[in-house]
Scaffold this active site. Structure first.
Site, short mmCIF file in Angstrom:
data_model
loop_
_atom_site.label_atom_id
_atom_site.label_comp_id
_atom_site.label_asym_id
_atom_site.label_seq_id
_atom_site.Cartn_x
_atom_site.Cartn_y
_atom_site.Cartn_z
N LYS A 190 0.87 -1.18 0.00
CA LYS A 190 0.00 0.00 0.00
C LYS A 190 0.91 1.23 0.00
O LYS A 190 1.49 1.58 1.02
CB LYS A 190 -0.88 -0.03 1.26
N GLU A 264 9.57 0.82 11.00
CA GLU A 264 10.65 1.78 10.81
C GLU A 264 10.00 3.15 10.90
O GLU A 264 9.25 3.53 10.00
CB GLU A 264 11.32 1.52 9.45
N CYS A 298 13.29 10.19 7.60
CA CYS A 298 13.12 9.68 8.97
C CYS A 298 14.41 9.80 9.77
O CYS A 298 14.39 10.03 10.96
CB CYS A 298 12.63 8.25 8.94
N GLU A 391 9.60 15.43 15.88
CA GLU A 391 9.99 15.38 14.48
C GLU A 391 9.24 16.49 13.73
O GLU A 391 8.03 16.62 13.85
CB GLU A 391 9.54 14.01 13.95
P1 NAI Z 1 1.75 8.21 8.19
O1 NAI Z 1 2.50 7.42 9.16
O2 NAI Z 1 0.35 8.59 8.52
O3 NAI Z 1 1.71 7.48 6.77
C1 NAI Z 1 2.57 6.46 6.36
C2 NAI Z 1 1.77 5.38 5.65
O4 NAI Z 1 0.88 4.75 6.55
C3 NAI Z 1 0.89 5.88 4.51
O5 NAI Z 1 0.91 4.92 3.49
C4 NAI Z 1 -0.48 5.94 5.15
O6 NAI Z 1 -1.54 5.84 4.22
C5 NAI Z 1 -0.46 4.76 6.06
N1 NAI Z 1 -1.36 4.80 7.20
C6 NAI Z 1 -1.84 5.88 7.86
N2 NAI Z 1 -2.63 5.49 8.88
C7 NAI Z 1 -2.61 4.14 8.89
C8 NAI Z 1 -3.21 3.15 9.72
N3 NAI Z 1 -3.97 3.48 10.76
N4 NAI Z 1 -2.98 1.85 9.45
C9 NAI Z 1 -2.18 1.50 8.41
N5 NAI Z 1 -1.62 2.39 7.59
C10 NAI Z 1 -1.82 3.70 7.83
O7 NAI Z 1 2.56 9.50 7.88
P2 NAI Z 1 1.97 10.86 7.31
O8 NAI Z 1 0.66 11.22 7.91
O9 NAI Z 1 2.00 10.77 5.87
O10 NAI Z 1 3.03 11.88 7.87
C11 NAI Z 1 2.85 12.40 9.20
C12 NAI Z 1 4.18 12.49 9.90
O11 NAI Z 1 4.74 11.19 9.99
C13 NAI Z 1 5.23 13.29 9.17
O12 NAI Z 1 5.12 14.65 9.43
C14 NAI Z 1 6.47 12.70 9.74
O13 NAI Z 1 6.74 13.29 10.99
C15 NAI Z 1 6.13 11.25 9.95
N6 NAI Z 1 6.59 10.39 8.86
C16 NAI Z 1 7.69 9.63 9.07
C17 NAI Z 1 8.19 8.84 8.06
C18 NAI Z 1 9.39 8.01 8.25
O14 NAI Z 1 10.01 7.62 7.27
N7 NAI Z 1 9.75 7.65 9.45
C19 NAI Z 1 7.58 8.81 6.75
C20 NAI Z 1 6.37 9.60 6.63
C21 NAI Z 1 5.94 10.36 7.66
#
Ligand code: NAI
Length: 779
Positions: A190, A264, A298, A391
């Protein structure tokens, strides 16, 4: 303009990368995509826009995956999996090799599409993301080839669900898909809702590679689609990269389901500059650390810690460099910082920075209208300021000073995260002294953001668990071969109508910090023999006893610094002392269980020898990474390990979990067999006479169901294991989400404690974290 003037101003004109091929590809798909299931695209459904953040224009419409789409994708993956797993490693290697070649062949198209969808500079997608994607498939083609011979006792998990973020859309796909397929799993992926397009292009490439249908399935959509995939009962593993908040939600959602999980997550990675560092190089490194992908990384070095004596000079150099950064159209090859992925993310960055105190410096460089944020430096914050801890995920650096190396380590570790850290110093002794002290999965010395498929990547603490890359990453997609038996609850011997006292009635205490302690609640419980004789009493430990035991274990963390030789000696010594009392221990097992204990004691002594042997042999590795330098994979202890010990083998069970934990340098808190606790309480004396430092092993007797929750929820415990015959897997995995400690639970499966499966590398891997330390050399 003279040449001198050109050099003085470094003025430049735009050098736009052509995007016609990417636009053609979108047009071929009518700018509208269904999901990629069972080898073909479904009809588009419930469409939403995917926009170019740099221009705000809609690039395409993609489908919002429903539970029905997830059902169809999981079913396709399930159908395809047995055949995929039965292929030879060589055949799978050929498919992965074909994918690597196709990624290279279409690298420019993929890079341009990535930049259009995500907003990252083309220089990065072209020169960093795409080469790493191809490298990942090549490397895993190699692992697929070698795994059957090198890991003969292992088999794939089945269907893997991958949920990935928007910051490295194709690279994260590669990190999940390549090892899963190499190991013989099939995948449902996904992608993030902001950046689904390169995954869909990759689906096209997988068809071109002739990948059998159903082996790779891609369902687009938002968090709800991700949640449906996580919840699907037909999925055997979830691999997630994204925010810590969603990581915690996924930990809870998968608790007790038996699904394997790797997370991660986020970070607030320190970037430490010592006063003897090559400051100009350290500034350049910092540009890569925090302005690479606009800080939407990240492991971004988002927290600068600079030694006081050079701080002013360093900040001055840094500001000058910030002023020279070029922000703008990410398809322009001259651009350093592109667009923020989405207006929502831009609003988050703006809100966090606006709400922060501190002195803010904004780069003196033109910033285009739209989804762009200028490089920003914030100084004068306290260690506890929200922006020092949270972050931001944008081009914003926070900075603090420190005086001594010890203070640098303390500040660096003052975070709930533990993903990466960077150390700049010309003093090799200092660098290699600091690296092991940093709580991070990856440490870069005099460089930053170095990645390679051969080197494990992943975090500790709230940055998640599991490694991606290297052999260690492959293990996250495998499990031991063979059938497992269901767990059977082992009951305590019932109380007789009238108990006879067998010998002296003794109440055993708890073992906390090297001292025998009465249980806080003041309650104890009788232990009877099968014939109804009262064998003794054991304390009923409670939450407070757990707290005390964890405090004692924390105080004993210096055990990690004892040499492996010392740890081996102590384990041998414990074995020797147990051996001297073998008959007594065998008799005690017989008294409690009714079965002869001689074999169990013998096996326990052998197991202590096994881990004494392993203590100085569970070596790390020097990874063959494509830099002039080394990447050291160091096996470090996890920290404090808590374990609910097996019920069925009162002595051997305790030793089977204690010995690997302490051999690798982890202090532990053990809850012994609930029905047969007296072998553990007798064992105090063996420990007390074996030179084991106080607090390294703490033992709290009591009911497993009651103690599982305080153990799994405790913020100062780093890993929890459960081999209890009462299946408390759900409680443990749910509660562990508080600080994302690692868990290892039996999930309803029994283990034969006398057999080889109950010792060895699997235990050692659980007792350690791989820390990758990158040390480039040369000028
Ligand atoms: P997110 O963690 O919400 O999204 C990452 C993935 O998870 C996306 O594919 C999203 O559709 C999916 N997702 C969201 N809610 C889910 C759930 N309940 N169950 C399963 N999958 C789910 O990250 P988002 O909202 O895009 O970004 C928010 C913050 O997260 C950013 O500002 C940043 O601080 C952090 N982030 C960290 C990342 C990393 O590489 N560690 C990558 C992206 C965001």
């Amino acid at each position: 303009m003279t040449i001198k003037e050109i050099f003085d101003t470094m003025s430049y004109g735009p050098a736009l990368e052509a995007n016609s091929e990417a636009l053609d590809w979108l047009a071929r798909h009518d700018h509208s995509f269904g999901h990629f299931i069972d080898g073909s695209f479904t009809a588009p459904e419930a469409l939403f826009d995917s926009r170019n953040p740099a221009t705000g224009k809609v690039l395409a419409q993609v489908s919002q995956g429903s539970t029905a789409s997830i059902d169809a994708a999981v079913a396709a993956a399930r159908r395809a999996q047995p055949k995929w797993a039965r292929l030879s490693g060589h055949k799978r290697a050929q498919y992965l090799y074909a994918l690597a070649r196709l990624v290279q062949k279409h690298a420019r198209l993929l890079a341009v599409l990535e930049t259009m969808d995500n907003g990252k500079p083309i220089r990065e997608s072209r020169d960093i993301d795409l080469p790493l994607v191809a490298r990942h498939f090549y490397y895993h083609a190699g692992l697929a080839q070698l795994a059957p011979a090198e890991l003969p006792g292992m088999e794939p998990l089945g269907v893997c669900g991958a949920v990935i973020p928007w910051n490295f859309p194709l690279l994260m796909l590669a990190w999940k898909v390549a090892p899963a397929l190499a190991a013989g799993n099939t995948v449902v992926l996904k992608p993030a809702e902001y950046t689904p397009l390169t995954a869909l292009l990759f689906a096209d490439l997988s068809r071109e590679a002739g990948l059998p249908r159903g082996v790779l399935n891609i369902v687009t959509g938002d968090g709800d689609t991700g949640a449906a995939l996580v919840a699907h009962p037909g999925v055997d593993k979830i691999a997630f990269t994204g925010s810590t908040a969603v990581g915690k939600a996924i930990r809870r959602a998968t608790a007790g389901t038996g699904k394997a999980l790797t997370l991660e997550l986020g970070g607030k990675s320190p970037y430490i500059v010592f006063d003897d560092a090559d400051l100009d190089s350290a500034v350049e490194g910092l540009v890569d650390a925090i302005w690479f992908n606009g800080g939407q990384v990240c492991c971004a070095g988002s927290r600068l810690l600079v030694q006081e004596g050079v701080a002013d000079r360093f900040h001055t150099k840094l500001k000058r460099r910030m002023d020279g950064l070029r922000i703008g159209d990410p398809l322009d090859k001259c651009i350093d910082v592109g667009a923020v992925v989405d207006p929502v993310q831009l609003a988050t960055i703006t809100r966090l920075v606006d709400a922060s105190e501190g002195d803010k410096y904004t780069a003196d460089t033109p910033v285009p209208e739209g989804c762009f944020y200028p490089p920003t430096l914030i100084t004068g914050l306290s260690a506890a300021s929200p922006l020092m801890q949270e972050e931001i995920f944008g081009p914003v650096l926070v900075s603090m000073t420190f005086r001594t190396p010890a203070e640098a380590v303390e500040l660096a570790n003052n975070t709930r995260y533990g993903l990466a850290a960077t150390v700049w110093t010309e003093n090799v002794n200092l660098a290699l002294d600091i690296a092991p002290k940093l709580r991070a999965g990856v440490v870069w010395v005099n460089g930053t953001n170095m990645f390679d498929a051969a080197a494990g990547f992943g975090g500790v603490r709230e940055s998640g668990f599991g490694r991606e890359g290297g052999w260690e990453g492959l293990h996250a997609y495998l499990r031991p071969k063979g059938k497992t038996n269901p767990l059977k609850a082992v009951a305590a011997m019932p109380a007789p109508k009238t108990a006879t006292v067998d010998g002296l009635d003794r109440t055993a205490k708890l073992l906390i910090g090297g001292k025998q302690a009465r249980p806080d609640g003041g309650y104890s419980k009788p232990v009877y023999s099968p014939r109804g004789a009262l064998l003794g009493h054991t304390g009923i430990g409670n939450r407070k006893d757990i707290r005390n035991a964890v405090e004692a274990a924390q105080a004993a963390k210096g055990w990690a610094r004892a040499t492996a030789h010392t740890r081996a000696q102590i384990l041998f010594y414990i074995a020797e002392n147990l051996s001297a009392r073998a008959e007594e221990f065998a008799a005690r097992i017989k008294a409690q269980t009714g079965s002869s204990g001689a074999n169990e004691v013998e096996a326990a002594i052998a197991r202590l020898f096994t881990y004494a042997a392993w203590a100085d042999k569970f070596d790390g590795a020097v990874k063959s990474v494509p830099i002039r330098g080394v990447a050291l994979a160091m096996n470090e202890p996890c920290g404090v390990i808590a374990a609910l010990c097996p019920d069925e083998a009162p002595l051997l069970g305790l030793i089977s979990v204690m010995a690997p934990a302490i051999a690798m340098g982890n202090p532990c808190v053990l809850v012994p067999s609930e029905p047969f606790p007296l072998s553990a309480t007798d064992f105090y004396q063996v420990l007390e006479t074996s030179d084991l430092p106080a607090g390294v092993v703490n033992i709290v007797t009591g009911p497993h169901t009651d103690l599982a929750k305080p153990l799994a929820g405790h913020m100062d415990i780093d890993a929890v294991w459960s081999f209890s015959s009462t299946d408390v897997s759900t409680i443990i995995e749910t509660e562990s989400a508080t600080n994302l400690k690692r868990t290892w639970v039996n999930n309803g499966r029994a283990r034969d404690w006398m057999a080889a499966e109950a010792e060895g590398r699997a235990f050692l891997r659980q007792a350690t974290e791989v820390k990758t330390v990158w040390v480039p050399y040369g000028e």
